[in-house]
Design an enzyme around this catalytic site. Structure first.
Site, PDB file in Angstrom:
ATOM      1  N   HIS A  16       0.826  -1.210   0.000  1.00  0.00           N
ATOM      2  CA  HIS A  16       0.000   0.000   0.000  1.00  0.00           C
ATOM      3  C   HIS A  16       0.861   1.262   0.000  1.00  0.00           C
ATOM      4  O   HIS A  16       1.679   1.463   0.896  1.00  0.00           O
ATOM      5  CB  HIS A  16      -0.879  -0.030   1.254  1.00  0.00           C
ATOM      6  CG  HIS A  16      -1.913   1.043   1.313  1.00  0.00           C
ATOM      7  ND1 HIS A  16      -2.113   1.806   2.444  1.00  0.00           N
ATOM      8  CD2 HIS A  16      -2.809   1.478   0.398  1.00  0.00           C
ATOM      9  CE1 HIS A  16      -3.112   2.647   2.235  1.00  0.00           C
ATOM     10  NE2 HIS A  16      -3.555   2.476   1.001  1.00  0.00           N
ATOM     11  N   HIS A  58      -1.601  11.269  -1.935  1.00  0.00           N
ATOM     12  CA  HIS A  58      -2.897  10.780  -1.491  1.00  0.00           C
ATOM     13  C   HIS A  58      -3.877  11.911  -1.210  1.00  0.00           C
ATOM     14  O   HIS A  58      -5.007  11.907  -1.683  1.00  0.00           O
ATOM     15  CB  HIS A  58      -2.746   9.917  -0.231  1.00  0.00           C
ATOM     16  CG  HIS A  58      -4.046   9.437   0.318  1.00  0.00           C
ATOM     17  ND1 HIS A  58      -4.793  10.178   1.216  1.00  0.00           N
ATOM     18  CD2 HIS A  58      -4.747   8.295   0.085  1.00  0.00           C
ATOM     19  CE1 HIS A  58      -5.898   9.521   1.509  1.00  0.00           C
ATOM     20  NE2 HIS A  58      -5.896   8.376   0.846  1.00  0.00           N
TER      21      HIS A  58
END
Length: 250
Positions: A16, A58
């Site tokens: 991730h 992000h």
């Protein structure tokens, strides 16, 4: 529409945001660390700079993971490229820059690894970001089609832009809740997969997805009990921060 049993080239275990806890997320340092732990596939978040460069971040804003301020997508790459995206994590990564999708593509191709690109638009730029990320991915992986990236998003409009621009690249619908119509939306976008918060997967939802010819992936799986439950369902992909806990060959 994706057919049941269609080839699925990707490894089951996915790091991730690179190795996004052990190194600064979405940076080349994180990808290198994920590779050092044996991972062959990574997830990352991609958005557009004000001048159209696809880069990794992000959040909508810069404050959490860089020394910059404000909305990242409102800045040109010339400014974004000067930011420190490592010091927030630890002193060892001070000065680590933001990464472009092009740099990450070069890294993955040199290693023979795969990538899951989450399209993470600045609010209001969903369609344009989906088109731009898909266009960049199609160009960057043109000579390595066997390792074409998986494009995912929580935003159906972003996936629609990707479908319009590069229909040959596989897509996945990200879900944090099972909102009404999620399965029909995934089918209408000709998705290859659905990527759910791991708590959403059970025997019923796995059967629904598979019945529609969709592959099944889960995020973000950081505990052994959760991993064992998902492996019991035979999920196709497990996205984790804990590259130090889960050997990718298990």
């Amino acid at each position: 529409m994706t057919q049941p049993g269609a080839p699925w080239p990707y490894p089951r275990w996915v790091a991730h945001r690179g190795a996004g806890r052990l190194a600064p997320e979405n940076t080349l340092a994180a990808f290198r660390l994920g590779a050092a732990h044996g991972y062959r596939m990574y997830e990352c978040d991609a958005k557009l700079s004000a001048d159209g460069v696809v880069f990794l971040l992000h959040d909508t804003t810069l404050e959490r993971t860089t020394n910059g301020t404000g909305v990242a997508g409102h800045l040109a790459w010339s400014a974004l490229s000067q930011l420190d995206a490592g010091s927030w994590h630890s002193r060892a990564y001070a000065g680590e820059p933001l990464a472009t999708l092009e740099a990450v593509a070069c890294h993955c191709q040199a290693q023979g690894h795969w990538l899951n690109i989450e399209i993470k638009p600045t609010p209001g730029a969903e369609l344009d970001t989906g088109r731009a990320v898909a266009s960049a991915a199609a160009r960057l992986w043109q000579a390595d089609a066997a390792r074409a990236p998986l494009l995912t998003s929580f935003q159906p409009d972003a996936l629609a832009g990707a479908l319009e621009t590069a229909p040959h690249l596989p897509r996945g619908l990200l879900l944090d809740t099972l909102w009404n119509g999620w399965l029909d939306t995934a089918r209408s976008l000709d998705c290859a997969a659905v990527v759910c918060n791991h708590a959403l997967w059970d025997a019923t939802t796995v059967a629904q997805a598979r019945g529609a010819g969709l592959r099944t992936l889960a995020y973000t799986v950081n505990d052994e009990w959760a991993a064992q439950r998902l492996l019991g369902f035979g999920l196709d992909g497990i996205i984790t921060d804990r590259v130090d806990l889960f050997p990718p060959g298990r």
